[in-house]
Design an enzyme around this catalytic site. Structure first.
Site, mmCIF file in Angstrom:
data_model
loop_
_atom_site.group_PDB
_atom_site.id
_atom_site.type_symbol
_atom_site.label_atom_id
_atom_site.label_comp_id
_atom_site.label_asym_id
_atom_site.label_seq_id
_atom_site.Cartn_x
_atom_site.Cartn_y
_atom_site.Cartn_z
ATOM 1 N NE ARG A 54 -2.285 0.765 3.727
ATOM 2 C CZ ARG A 54 -1.751 1.672 4.550
ATOM 3 N NH1 ARG A 54 -1.703 2.944 4.192
ATOM 4 N NH2 ARG A 54 -1.259 1.326 5.717
ATOM 5 C CE1 TYR A 107 -14.218 15.372 -13.469
ATOM 6 C CE2 TYR A 107 -13.107 15.260 -11.335
ATOM 7 C CZ TYR A 107 -13.724 14.625 -12.413
ATOM 8 O OH TYR A 107 -13.819 13.263 -12.425
ATOM 9 C CG ASP A 180 -7.830 19.416 -12.793
ATOM 10 O OD1 ASP A 180 -7.113 18.964 -13.706
ATOM 11 O OD2 ASP A 180 -8.880 18.858 -12.424
ATOM 12 C CE LYS A 205 -11.034 13.354 -17.446
ATOM 13 N NZ LYS A 205 -11.129 12.633 -16.163
#
Length: 388
Positions: A54, A107, A180, A205
């Site tokens: 992790r 967003y 962003d 993306k």
């Protein structure tokens, strides 16, 4: 080193992996240590070495190093999605009672996170017009302001903020600037040169580039921000899946080749759409008629394939006729993959500091890697159905 070379070589250490060109995928949870002394040494420094699945594997570290190298960052932290990256960046700098300034064109999930989880934590979010000038924004800061969150351009309406000017108002007050940077990627926008402290990417993306992985990443200007982000990510239990991280690293290698095609197709399509009678407005920062085109030219070195158009008013069934008959444009969320997409959006439903004024429907378009003539012909047939 030029970006094209850096994209190919960043984060790769074949000698550490038996000569493998790509860092292999490590599927791992438990990590074994040779001795108690080695175990104790590992626990002493969570930022060095491999401790537990992790907390990161060589696959994850290679991807993060590549992104950090590309963005000239002190370090980068990967997460399981773009929203997880946004949440981690914000949570790394806020506490109960904090105040954050957020551009009104962000967003949608960013707004939901601020109005939901952050509000329940006792964090106040104040939204502002993304076209606000630096002097006016300076009057919005409070003693408790801990973050300024920008998105340039906005992912639905594509306003270009004066990023360096707005960032300067925050930095002179010791407020962390988060941006962003998914639309432009580090290839077309140098976040840290424009005053950003944390550059956030929905790597799902353009970085992944093939619509087959969920991934986020945060690039950090300095060691202090890197440690805060890394500790926050660990505390939240966020860890990107090893296969997704591998796909992100693979996508980086061709990012510099894919983006120019997205840019060329997007601009050619936008220019053609601007001449169509069914289209009342094209919103593309790289076009000279965009209201903030000069800011885009000043701050960006290129454009991606994502833009929007406003159509003449028509009934919903006409919009359905346009979209449902398209052959080369998919109808779906996200963008940045090799395929073209179209999505009807309503920016007015998620605004509070500004008003979105549009008479007809807004379509967000992502220009993929198909032949531009095919994309134009397909859209021409769709617009004919829209007007029939």
């Amino acid at each position: 080193m030029k970006n094209a070379t850096r994209l190919v070589h960043a984060g790769r250490r074949p000698a550490d992996h038996h000569g493998m060109v790509n860092t292999p995928v490590y599927h791992a949870s438990t990590v074994l240590f040779d001795s108690l002394a080695a175990f104790d040494a590992s626990n002493a420094d969570p930022f060095a070495g491999v401790h537990y699945g992790r907390l990161g594997t060589p696959t994850q570290f290679a991807f993060e190093q590549a992104v950090a190298d590309l963005e000239n960052a002190h370090g980068a932290v990967s997460t399981c999605s773009g929203l997880a990256a946004i949440a981690t960046a914000l949570l790394s700098v806020v506490e109960a009672g904090s105040h954050v300034l957020v551009a009104d064109n962000v967003y949608g999930p960013t707004r939901k996170f601020c109005d939901g989880l952050l509000a329940r934590m006792g964090v106040t979010t104040e939204y502002f017009d993304p076209l606000i000038d630096a002097e006016t924004l300076a009057g919005r800061y409070r003693e408790t302001t801990s973050a300024l969150f920008l998105e340039a351009p906005g992912s639905l309406t594509f306003e270009i903020s004066d990023v360096p000017g707005l960032a300067a108002t925050a930095r002179e007050r010791g407020v962390t600037v988060i941006a962003d940077n998914t639309w432009a990627t580090p290839v077309y926008f140098d976040a840290f040169a424009h005053g950003i402290d944390l550059s956030v990417h929905a790597a799902t993306k353009y970085i992944v580039g093939h619509s087959d992985a969920m991934l986020g990443v945060i690039s950090c200007r300095d060691e202090a921000h890197f440690k805060a982000v890394r500790h926050t990510s660990i505390a939240l239990g966020y860890c990107a899946g090893p296969d997704d991280v591998y796909l992100g690293a693979r996508g980086l290698r061709t990012l510099g080749q894919r983006l120019p095609v997205h840019e060329a197709n997007g601009l050619a399509l936008a220019n053609w759409l601007a001449e169509q009678p069914a289209v009342t407005r094209v919103i593309h920062p790289a076009r000279a008629d965009h209201p903030q085109h000069e800011l885009w030219k000043r701050d960006f070195s290129g454009a991606s394939g994502l833009f929007a158009i406003e159509l003449v008013p028509a009934k919903r069934e006409r919009l359905a006729a346009l979209i449902d008959g398209l052959a080369y444009y998919g109808l779906g969320a996200s963008w940045g993959g090799y395929e073209s997409l179209v999505l009807p959006v309503d920016p007015g439903s998620s605004r509070s500091a500004t008003h979105w004024d549009a008479q007809g429907p807004l379509l967000r378009i992502h220009a993929g890697l198909e032949a531009i003539d095919d994309l134009i012909d397909d859209m021409a047939a769709g617009l004919a159905r829209y007007q029939s």
